[in-house]
Design a protein around this motif. Structure first.
Motif, PDB file in Angstrom:
ATOM      1  N   THR A  44     116.498 -14.406  15.169  1.00  0.00           N
ATOM      2  CA  THR A  44     115.469 -13.863  14.630  1.00  0.00           C
ATOM      3  C   THR A  44     114.383 -14.769  13.805  1.00  0.00           C
ATOM      4  OG1 THR A  44     114.879 -12.002  13.152  1.00  0.00           O
ATOM      5  CG2 THR A  44     116.733 -13.275  12.544  1.00  0.00           C
ATOM      6  N   HIS A  46     112.759 -13.398  11.257  1.00  0.00           N
ATOM      7  CA  HIS A  46     112.429 -12.712   9.829  1.00  0.00           C
ATOM      8  C   HIS A  46     113.688 -13.022   9.115  1.00  0.00           C
ATOM      9  CE1 HIS A  46     108.914 -10.694  11.831  1.00  0.00           C
ATOM     10  NE2 HIS A  46     109.846 -10.540  12.761  1.00  0.00           N
ATOM     11  N   VAL A  49     116.149  -9.884   8.324  1.00  0.00           N
ATOM     12  CA  VAL A  49     117.066  -9.460   9.407  1.00  0.00           C
ATOM     13  C   VAL A  49     118.290 -10.442   9.165  1.00  0.00           C
ATOM     14  CG1 VAL A  49     117.241  -9.084  11.746  1.00  0.00           C
ATOM     15  CG2 VAL A  49     115.121  -8.388  10.484  1.00  0.00           C
TER      16      VAL A  49
END
Length: 114
Positions: A44, A46, A49
Motif C-alpha cells: 500500500t 497509504h 493503511v
C-alpha cells in the motif's frame, strides 16, 4: 532516566543511552520477526493503511500469546490464526445478515407477514 550522559571507556565511546537501548531492544526485534512470519500486510502507498495492518498483526500475535498463557495449550500459531479468522468472519457474517434483516423490516411499506 539519564540526567547525565556518560560514555563507555572503550574505543567506541558509546553513550550510556545507546548502550541501554541496545541491551533492551531484543523484545521488539523478536516481535517484528514473529509478526513478519504470518502477516495480513499488503502493498500500500497509504501510511494509515500500513499502520492498521501492523496493528492487526500485533493484535493477532498478542492474542496468540495470551491464549497460550491463559489456557495452557500450546497451539501452532498458524492454526490459531486460521481459527481466529474463521471466528471473526463468522461473527461478521452473522451480524451483517442481522443488520440486513433489521434494515429490511424498517423499510416503509414492508409487511412481515407478506
Amino acid at each position: 532516566m539519564h540526567s547525565m550522559i556518560q560514555t563507555q571507556d572503550t574505543t567506541k565511546k558509546k553513550p550510556n543511552t545507546i548502550t541501554l537501548y541496545n541491551t533492551t531492544k531484543c523484545g521488539v526485534d523478536v516481535m517484528d520477526r514473529m509478526v513478519r512470519e504470518y502477516t495480513v500486510r499488503a502493498g500500500t502507498r497509504h501510511w494509515p493503511v500500513a499502520v492498521f495492518y501492523n496493528m492487526i498483526d500485533m493484535a493477532a500475535l498478542n492474542s496468540h500469546v495470551l491464549y497460550q498463557l491463559c489456557t495452557g495449550r500450546q497451539e501452532r500459531r498458524v492454526d490459531f490464526l486460521l481459527e481466529l479468522a474463521r471466528e471473526l468472519a463468522q461473527t461478521h457474517v452473522g451480524s451483517a445478515s442481522f443488520l440486513q434483516t433489521q434494515v429490511l423490516y424498517q423499510r416503509p411499506g414492508f409487511c412481515a407477514g407478506s
